[in-house]
Scaffold this active site. Structure first.
Site, PDB file in Angstrom:
ATOM      1  N   GLN A 153       0.924  -1.008   0.014  1.00 23.80           N
ATOM      2  CA  GLN A 153      -0.025  -0.003  -0.077  1.00 23.80           C
ATOM      3  C   GLN A 153       0.893   1.161  -0.253  1.00 23.80           C
ATOM      4  O   GLN A 153       1.205   1.623   0.966  1.00 23.80           O
ATOM      5  CB  GLN A 153      -0.799   0.060   1.253  1.00 23.80           C
ATOM      6  CG  GLN A 153      -1.827  -1.283   1.089  1.00 23.80           C
ATOM      7  CD  GLN A 153      -2.506  -1.629   2.444  1.00 23.80           C
ATOM      8  OE1 GLN A 153      -1.819  -1.665   3.239  1.00 23.80           O
ATOM      9  NE2 GLN A 153      -3.799  -1.625   2.391  1.00 23.80           N
ATOM     10  N   HIS A 199       6.241   3.911   6.592  1.00 23.91           N
ATOM     11  CA  HIS A 199       7.380   3.339   6.551  1.00 23.91           C
ATOM     12  C   HIS A 199       7.009   2.275   5.560  1.00 23.91           C
ATOM     13  O   HIS A 199       6.056   1.221   5.757  1.00 23.91           O
ATOM     14  CB  HIS A 199       8.044   2.696   7.774  1.00 23.91           C
ATOM     15  CG  HIS A 199       9.310   2.159   7.676  1.00 23.91           C
ATOM     16  ND1 HIS A 199      10.256   2.088   8.647  1.00 23.91           N
ATOM     17  CD2 HIS A 199       9.832   1.337   6.664  1.00 23.91           C
ATOM     18  CE1 HIS A 199      11.312   1.374   8.489  1.00 23.91           C
ATOM     19  NE2 HIS A 199      11.094   1.208   7.188  1.00 23.91           N
ATOM     20  N   HIS A 231       6.249  -0.807   3.571  1.00 16.48           N
ATOM     21  CA  HIS A 231       6.311  -2.357   3.920  1.00 16.48           C
ATOM     22  C   HIS A 231       5.539  -3.152   2.730  1.00 16.48           C
ATOM     23  O   HIS A 231       4.378  -2.687   2.515  1.00 16.48           O
ATOM     24  CB  HIS A 231       5.791  -2.512   5.282  1.00 16.48           C
ATOM     25  CG  HIS A 231       4.441  -1.753   5.590  1.00 16.48           C
ATOM     26  ND1 HIS A 231       4.130  -0.607   5.595  1.00 16.48           N
ATOM     27  CD2 HIS A 231       3.330  -2.560   5.648  1.00 16.48           C
ATOM     28  CE1 HIS A 231       2.832  -0.460   5.962  1.00 16.48           C
ATOM     29  NE2 HIS A 231       2.500  -1.604   5.927  1.00 16.48           N
ATOM     30  N   HIS A 258       3.455  -6.668   2.365  1.00 18.36           N
ATOM     31  CA  HIS A 258       2.564  -7.826   3.191  1.00 18.36           C
ATOM     32  C   HIS A 258       2.830  -9.029   2.581  1.00 18.36           C
ATOM     33  O   HIS A 258       2.667  -8.949   1.280  1.00 18.36           O
ATOM     34  CB  HIS A 258       1.103  -7.491   3.050  1.00 18.36           C
ATOM     35  CG  HIS A 258       1.006  -6.341   4.006  1.00 18.36           C
ATOM     36  ND1 HIS A 258       0.170  -6.109   5.187  1.00 18.36           N
ATOM     37  CD2 HIS A 258       0.632  -4.713   3.616  1.00 18.36           C
ATOM     38  CE1 HIS A 258      -0.193  -5.161   5.586  1.00 18.36           C
ATOM     39  NE2 HIS A 258       0.372  -4.198   4.658  1.00 18.36           N
TER      40      HIS A 258
END
Length: 187
Positions: free
Chosen positions: A88, A99, A101, A103
Site C-alpha cells: 500500500q 514506512h 512495507h 505484506h
C-alpha cells in the site's frame, strides 16, 4: 533466544526488534501484530522510506529479493499453496505506517470462502483489520488517553507471542538458506 540483533529496528516510530525474524543489508522481515491469516508477515526496508519510489537501486533489489525468500519460507512453513504480496504505497492507498512495507500473506484454497472468496483479502487489507499502524499504536506506550474499542474477533497478539513466532521463522529462514545455498543474513 534473543532478538536477531542488538541494534534497535524501527518500523515507522515503533520499536519492533523482537518481532524481526530476518535481516539483510537493506531490509528486515517481521511478524505482524494482527495477522489477517496465519503467517501474514511484513518485509520493510531498514531505512524508513515512506514510498517505493524513495528507495535506491540497492534497497529496491534487496527488498524484492527478501520478499521472494521470505515468501517461499512462509508458504512452506504454513502449508500454503499461494501468496498474496501487497504494498500500500502511500496513505491514499491505505498505508497505515509511514514506512514502506510489503505484506506477505500465505494462502490456501478456499481459506476465505466464508468471507466471500479469495478476493476478500483486499477488503481486509484496506479495512480496519489491515490497519497495522493502529494496532501497533494501541500496543505502544503512546496509547491514546481514551480507550479504543476493537470489536473484531481478532485480538492483537502479545509481545511474547510475536517473539515466539519470530524465533520459529528465523530458524526456518536459516534452514532455508542452508537448503537453498543462499547467503545468510547480514546483521
Amino acid at each position: 533466544m534473543p532478538p536477531l540483533t542488538n541494534t534497535p529496528v524501527y518500523f515507522g516510530n515503533f520499536l519492533v526488534t523482537p518481532q524481526v525474524f530476518h535481516l539483510t543489508a537493506h531490509s528486515f522481515a517481521l511478524v505482524n501484530i494482527k495477522p489477517l491469516l496465519p503467517g501474514h508477515v511484513l518485509v520493510s526496508p531498514r531505512r524508513p522510506a515512506k514510498r517505493l519510489s524513495d528507495l535506491n537501486h540497492a534497497e529496491i533489489s534487496d527488498l524484492f529479493l527478501t520478499v521472494q525468500q521470505v515468501g517461499r519460507m512462509v508458504e512452506r512453513f504454513y502449508g500454503a499453496s499461494s501468496l498474496n504480496i501487497a504494498i500500500q504505497d502511500g496513505p491514499a492507498a491505505g498505508q497505515s505506517v509511514p514506512h514502506l512495507h510489503t505484506h506477505i500473506i500465505p494462502r490456501q484454497s478456499l481459506d476465505l470462502e466464508d468471507q466471500g472468496g479469495s478476493d476478500a483479502i483486499y477488503g481486509m487489507l484496506e479495512g480496519e483489520d489491515g490497519n497495522v499502524g493502529k494496532h501497533l499504536w494501541e500496543k505502544s506506550n503512546q496509547r491514546p488517553k481514551f480507550p479504543s474499542v476493537d470489536d473484531s474477533s481478532r485480538q492483537p497478539r502479545t509481545a511474547e507471542e510475536m517473539a515466539d513466532e519470530a524465533r520459529k521463522l528465523a530458524d526456518e529462514m536459516k534452514q532455508q538458506q542452508i537448503t537453498d545455498g543462499s547467503s545468510p543474513s547480514s546483521l
